[in-house]
Motif scaffolding. Structure first.
Motif, PDB file in Angstrom:
ATOM      1  N   GLN A 201      -8.699  -3.962   2.289  1.00 45.53           N
ATOM      2  CA  GLN A 201      -9.608  -4.530   2.882  1.00 45.53           C
ATOM      3  C   GLN A 201      -9.803  -5.238   1.108  1.00 45.53           C
ATOM      4  O   GLN A 201      -9.848  -6.707   1.475  1.00 45.53           O
ATOM      5  CB  GLN A 201     -11.386  -3.476   2.821  1.00 45.53           C
ATOM      6  CG  GLN A 201     -11.958  -4.195   2.281  1.00 45.53           C
ATOM      7  CD  GLN A 201     -12.814  -4.010   3.565  1.00 45.53           C
ATOM      8  OE1 GLN A 201     -12.799  -2.791   4.233  1.00 45.53           O
ATOM      9  NE2 GLN A 201     -13.696  -4.823   4.339  1.00 45.53           N
ATOM     10  N   ASP A 202      -9.519  -5.433   0.989  1.00 41.15           N
ATOM     11  CA  ASP A 202      -9.535  -6.109  -0.676  1.00 41.15           C
ATOM     12  C   ASP A 202      -8.860  -5.792  -2.058  1.00 41.15           C
ATOM     13  O   ASP A 202      -7.531  -5.031  -1.737  1.00 41.15           O
ATOM     14  CB  ASP A 202     -10.881  -5.758  -1.784  1.00 41.15           C
ATOM     15  CG  ASP A 202     -11.092  -4.159  -1.722  1.00 41.15           C
ATOM     16  OD1 ASP A 202      -9.850  -3.692  -2.266  1.00 41.15           O
ATOM     17  OD2 ASP A 202     -12.248  -3.407  -0.953  1.00 41.15           O
ATOM     18  N   PRO A 203      -8.405  -6.874  -2.964  1.00 37.28           N
ATOM     19  CA  PRO A 203      -8.061  -6.955  -3.276  1.00 37.28           C
ATOM     20  C   PRO A 203      -7.146  -5.799  -4.129  1.00 37.28           C
ATOM     21  O   PRO A 203      -5.951  -4.994  -4.348  1.00 37.28           O
ATOM     22  CB  PRO A 203      -7.785  -7.772  -4.793  1.00 37.28           C
ATOM     23  CG  PRO A 203      -8.874  -8.818  -3.776  1.00 37.28           C
ATOM     24  CD  PRO A 203      -9.043  -8.138  -2.809  1.00 37.28           C
ATOM     25  N   GLU A 204      -8.336  -5.199  -4.962  1.00 35.82           N
ATOM     26  CA  GLU A 204      -8.440  -3.855  -5.386  1.00 35.82           C
ATOM     27  C   GLU A 204      -7.724  -2.986  -4.710  1.00 35.82           C
ATOM     28  O   GLU A 204      -6.690  -1.636  -5.240  1.00 35.82           O
ATOM     29  CB  GLU A 204      -9.811  -3.181  -5.522  1.00 35.82           C
ATOM     30  CG  GLU A 204      -9.242  -1.571  -6.147  1.00 35.82           C
ATOM     31  CD  GLU A 204     -10.830  -1.448  -6.916  1.00 35.82           C
ATOM     32  OE1 GLU A 204     -11.786  -2.405  -6.773  1.00 35.82           O
ATOM     33  OE2 GLU A 204     -10.964  -0.626  -8.007  1.00 35.82           O
ATOM     34  N   SER A 205      -7.795  -2.688  -3.318  1.00 33.30           N
ATOM     35  CA  SER A 205      -7.375  -1.548  -2.110  1.00 33.30           C
ATOM     36  C   SER A 205      -6.071  -1.917  -2.192  1.00 33.30           C
ATOM     37  O   SER A 205      -4.899  -1.211  -2.019  1.00 33.30           O
ATOM     38  CB  SER A 205      -8.149  -0.949  -1.179  1.00 33.30           C
ATOM     39  OG  SER A 205      -8.694  -1.926  -0.821  1.00 33.30           O
ATOM     40  N   ALA A 206      -5.564  -2.936  -1.807  1.00 36.07           N
ATOM     41  CA  ALA A 206      -4.188  -3.680  -2.011  1.00 36.07           C
ATOM     42  C   ALA A 206      -3.258  -3.059  -2.877  1.00 36.07           C
ATOM     43  O   ALA A 206      -2.338  -2.704  -2.538  1.00 36.07           O
ATOM     44  CB  ALA A 206      -4.353  -5.368  -1.643  1.00 36.07           C
ATOM     45  N   ALA A 207      -3.776  -3.243  -4.354  1.00 33.03           N
ATOM     46  CA  ALA A 207      -2.449  -2.663  -5.250  1.00 33.03           C
ATOM     47  C   ALA A 207      -2.674  -1.109  -5.096  1.00 33.03           C
ATOM     48  O   ALA A 207      -1.514  -1.170  -5.518  1.00 33.03           O
ATOM     49  CB  ALA A 207      -3.378  -3.445  -6.539  1.00 33.03           C
ATOM     50  N   ARG A 208      -3.392  -1.118  -5.117  1.00 33.21           N
ATOM     51  CA  ARG A 208      -3.939   0.468  -5.055  1.00 33.21           C
ATOM     52  C   ARG A 208      -2.833   1.428  -3.855  1.00 33.21           C
ATOM     53  O   ARG A 208      -1.786   1.745  -4.124  1.00 33.21           O
ATOM     54  CB  ARG A 208      -5.045   1.514  -5.124  1.00 33.21           C
ATOM     55  CG  ARG A 208      -4.915   2.398  -4.718  1.00 33.21           C
ATOM     56  CD  ARG A 208      -5.899   3.429  -5.238  1.00 33.21           C
ATOM     57  NE  ARG A 208      -6.837   3.015  -2.955  1.00 33.21           N
ATOM     58  CZ  ARG A 208      -7.622   2.712  -2.836  1.00 33.21           C
ATOM     59  NH1 ARG A 208      -9.330   2.110  -3.140  1.00 33.21           N
ATOM     60  NH2 ARG A 208      -7.634   2.210  -1.051  1.00 33.21           N
ATOM     61  N   ASP A 209      -3.000   0.210  -2.350  1.00 30.04           N
ATOM     62  CA  ASP A 209      -1.963   0.545  -1.419  1.00 30.04           C
ATOM     63  C   ASP A 209      -0.955   0.767  -1.342  1.00 30.04           C
ATOM     64  O   ASP A 209       0.216   1.041  -1.377  1.00 30.04           O
ATOM     65  CB  ASP A 209      -2.420   0.342  -0.511  1.00 30.04           C
ATOM     66  CG  ASP A 209      -3.760   0.886   0.158  1.00 30.04           C
ATOM     67  OD1 ASP A 209      -3.889   1.958  -0.508  1.00 30.04           O
ATOM     68  OD2 ASP A 209      -4.055   0.122   1.538  1.00 30.04           O
ATOM     69  N   LEU A 210      -0.141  -0.374  -2.266  1.00 28.42           N
ATOM     70  CA  LEU A 210       1.152  -1.017  -3.019  1.00 28.42           C
ATOM     71  C   LEU A 210       1.660  -0.331  -3.828  1.00 28.42           C
ATOM     72  O   LEU A 210       3.065   0.346  -3.385  1.00 28.42           O
ATOM     73  CB  LEU A 210       0.545  -2.303  -3.399  1.00 28.42           C
ATOM     74  CG  LEU A 210       1.213  -3.835  -2.350  1.00 28.42           C
ATOM     75  CD1 LEU A 210       1.017  -5.171  -2.719  1.00 28.42           C
ATOM     76  CD2 LEU A 210       1.816  -3.120  -1.437  1.00 28.42           C
ATOM     77  N   VAL A 211       0.996   0.647  -4.771  1.00 26.90           N
ATOM     78  CA  VAL A 211       1.616   1.466  -5.244  1.00 26.90           C
ATOM     79  C   VAL A 211       2.173   2.359  -5.073  1.00 26.90           C
ATOM     80  O   VAL A 211       2.979   3.773  -4.955  1.00 26.90           O
ATOM     81  CB  VAL A 211       0.845   1.258  -6.577  1.00 26.90           C
ATOM     82  CG1 VAL A 211       1.098   2.616  -7.282  1.00 26.90           C
ATOM     83  CG2 VAL A 211       0.897  -0.227  -7.750  1.00 26.90           C
ATOM     84  N   GLU A 212       0.770   3.281  -3.682  1.00 34.86           N
ATOM     85  CA  GLU A 212       1.509   4.098  -2.794  1.00 34.86           C
ATOM     86  C   GLU A 212       2.474   3.822  -1.867  1.00 34.86           C
ATOM     87  O   GLU A 212       3.804   4.753  -2.410  1.00 34.86           O
ATOM     88  CB  GLU A 212      -0.012   4.295  -2.669  1.00 34.86           C
ATOM     89  CG  GLU A 212      -0.703   5.023  -2.865  1.00 34.86           C
ATOM     90  CD  GLU A 212      -0.538   6.576  -4.024  1.00 34.86           C
ATOM     91  OE1 GLU A 212       0.271   7.636  -3.570  1.00 34.86           O
ATOM     92  OE2 GLU A 212      -1.050   6.358  -4.981  1.00 34.86           O
ATOM     93  N   LEU A 213       2.550   2.894  -1.423  1.00 28.94           N
ATOM     94  CA  LEU A 213       3.776   2.404  -1.339  1.00 28.94           C
ATOM     95  C   LEU A 213       5.341   3.224  -1.860  1.00 28.94           C
ATOM     96  O   LEU A 213       5.989   4.021  -1.044  1.00 28.94           O
ATOM     97  CB  LEU A 213       3.404   1.263  -0.540  1.00 28.94           C
ATOM     98  CG  LEU A 213       4.734   0.883   0.736  1.00 28.94           C
ATOM     99  CD1 LEU A 213       4.919   1.764   2.450  1.00 28.94           C
ATOM    100  CD2 LEU A 213       4.815  -0.689   0.867  1.00 28.94           C
TER     101      LEU A 213
END
Ligand code: CA
Length: 593
Positions: free
Chosen positions: A214-226
């Motif tokens: 949805q937004d940069p914050e969740s993108a960064a978090r999701d990528l680290v999780e990935l």
């Protein structure tokens, strides 16, 4: 960059295997500067190199940009200074010997331009039209050999030293920095990352994750999780930069609320509390004996919470309970009506400030919220009215018994001028003294309100007087209520002025009645009861009209809430699917061509 709104966020994580995070990131929307550095070398060296690099670069950029330096040239200078500084520190300190760091940075000096600089294998990507494209070529020995035509891509892929860097910041006293320019478009999502991401997730998985957030914050978090799901064998960093609103989102965000009314309300709790505080809620005599913070929590905080629960469940029961316990406690200690009325005025002002704020983002949504909030407030005031009606009845009974003992103090009512909301026994249907009393009050009030020349006030006054004159309260005032309401539209957003007019008229009308010396106490008491009931009936009729008029909009609110709920469920399902790693997610990104 006034035309383009940039949102950015970054996250760095030690990963699942390493003991120390040697990556460093920097996100600064004011400077338009975004960095990822991946340190290497020695026990303490890696972290020192990346942090020193960041410090030198940020420092020089900050000072240089303030002085109006050309951003791209300044960035090159800053990177080279950082390399020199790391190299110097490494040579001075045996423990830091051999340290260095990769660097990838983006500056966005103009709304449509990004300048990318990099050294080593930290990368920049752009996501456009749901496609992920890499913007940097790794500075590895093998990649540079390929670039020189000395190795084929196939040979490079299988090379045992494919990840050995050909350049870093600090390894040598001077560094060759690679620069590129990139035209950014509204809706682009840029990504900077260390090899802890692209080494542990495929190109496709990064694309899917980055595009789905949805937004940069969740993108960064999701990528680290990935990256962690892919093994997390290295420190992992991701900085995500959104250039303006995403084109596809424009319509979606303006017609679909991202949150329901209850959430929109609760998120603005600080605003609500702030307005209440500034209007002196803590100084209300209802709050006497309480510390300011305590008073704010008990009065405004619990109201806010009650409204939240009512909005969430589309009921009025929480505000009803709040008002009921507050007012009964207040009257139990002989509190007067006025402070309660003032308290509710403050709560209303705080609520309308929230509505105003919501409306700035989405006017339709604001109107829906306003209707729901006004309903809550009317429920609260109905409760107050009911309680007051009870009080008046008690006083009436006391009066009657006192009358029987023939000692009637004429001033008993004056401290409690108010609107009763409960049925009262009214007598003296055709008593000329009562009619006179009502007439005198009507004339005096009309005179008082004349200077305003406000048609609403005159309408209210005439209707309530006529109703009280004929008989009390039982008159059907719905036509008058419709007339009052008819001059306003829901889209005018603010029903406050009419409710204020109702209040004002009622106060003035009853007050003028109580000023009378000409009539007997008994006639005055009857006139008061009739007039009170007339005002009650009008207010009641008005709230019914409001609720009726608001029905389509509240239906719409409900519909929107339903849609938000569905979206949420969908997102939860997607997240669940994402959290079950596919075989493809587990492969490192080398499959990318
Ligand atoms: Ca790394």
């Amino acid at each position: 960059m006034p035309a383009t709104k940039i949102a950015a966020s970054g996250l760095t994580d030690v990963g699942l295997v390493r003991e120390e995070n040697q990556d460093a990131i920097y996100v600064d929307q004011d400077l338009g500067l975004y960095l990822v550095l991946d340190g290497m070398g020695g026990h303490a060296g890696g972290a020192t190199a990346s942090r020193t690099g960041r410090e030198v670069i940020v420092d020089m950029m900050r000072h240089g940009l303030v002085q109006g330096r050309e951003p791209a040239a300044l960035l090159g200078e800053a990177i080279r200074a950082a390399g020199a500084r790391i190299h110097l520190d490494a040579n001075r300190n045996r423990e830091l010997h051999g340290m260095g760091t990769t660097f990838v940075g983006i500056i966005v000096p103009h709304p449509n331009l990004a300048v990318i600089a990099h050294v080593g294998d930290s990368r920049a990507y752009v996501m456009r039209d749901q496609r992920l494209t890499r913007l940097t070529a790794d500075h590895t020995v093998v990649a540079e050999l390929v670039a020189l035509g000395k190795l084929t891509p196939q040979e490079a892929h299988n090379h045992p030293h494919s990840s050995v860097l050909s350049r870093n910041l600090g390894g040598l006293p001077t560094t060759e920095v690679e620069f590129s320019q990139f035209e950014v478009l509204r809706g682009d999502r840029l990504l900077l990352c260390s090899d802890g991401l692209n080494g542990y997730a495929t190109h496709g998985a990064i694309e899917k994750t980055l595009g789905g957030a949805q937004d940069p914050e969740s993108a960064a978090r999701d990528l680290v999780e990935l990256a962690k799901r892919g093994g997390g064998g290295d420190n992992v960093s991701a900085v995500v930069i959104d250039i303006g609103p995403r084109p596809g989102d424009t319509i979606a965000t303006s017609t679909l609320p991202q949150e329901n009314g209850a959430q929109a309300w609760w998120r603005r709790r600080p605003l609500f509390m702030d307005v209440c505080q500034r209007m002196g809620l803590a100084q209300s005599s209802v709050a006497a004996g309480l510390e300011e913070a305590e008073a704010m929590e008990i009065l405004a905080g619990s109201f806010c919470e009650a409204v939240y629960h009512d909005l969430e469940n589309t009921t009025g029961v929480h505000v009803w309970t709040f008002a009921d316990s507050l007012v009964s406690a207040w009257f139990a200690q002989d509190g007067a009506y006025l402070p309660i009325q003032e308290l509710f005025d403050i709560l209303r002002a705080g609520s309308l400030a929230v509505v105003k704020d919501v409306s700035q983002g989405d006017q339709n949504f604001g109107v829906c919220l306003e209707i729901a909030l006004l309903r809550s407030l009317i429920v609260g005031e109905m409760v107050v009215g009911g309680q007051i009606g009870g009080q008046i009845q008690t006083i009436n009974e006391e009066l009657t018994s006192m009358e029987q003992a023939s000692e009637l103090p004429e001033t008993t009512f004056s401290g409690n001028a108010t609107i009763p909301f409960e049925d009262m026994q009214v007598s003296g249907a055709s008593d000329p003294e009562v009619t006179l009393s009502l007439k005198l009050a009507f004339d005096a009030t009309r005179k008082q309100l004349e200077s305003d020349g406000h048609p609403t006030l005159r309408n209210i006054l005439a209707a309530t007087h006529a109703s009280a004159e004929v008989f009390a309260g039982t008159e059907d005032l719905s036509n008058t209520a419709r007339e009052l309401y008819g001059t306003h539209l829901l889209t005018e957003q603010d029903l406050g002025p009419i409710i204020n007019a109702l209040d004002r008229c009622r106060d003035a009308h009853l007050h003028e009645l109580l000023e009378q010396q000409e009539v007997s106490g008994e006639a005055l008491s009857t006139a008061f009861a009739r007039l009170s009931l007339a005002h009650q009936a009008l207010f009641h009729a008005f709230s019914i009209v409001v609720v009726e008029a608001g029905r389509p909009t509240t239906d719409r609110l409900q519909e929107l809430t339903e849609q938000t709920k569905n979206l949420r469920t969908k997102m939860a399902n997607n997240e669940e699917q994402l959290s079950q790693p596919t075989v493809a997610d587990m492969q490192p990104e080398d499959s990318e061509s």
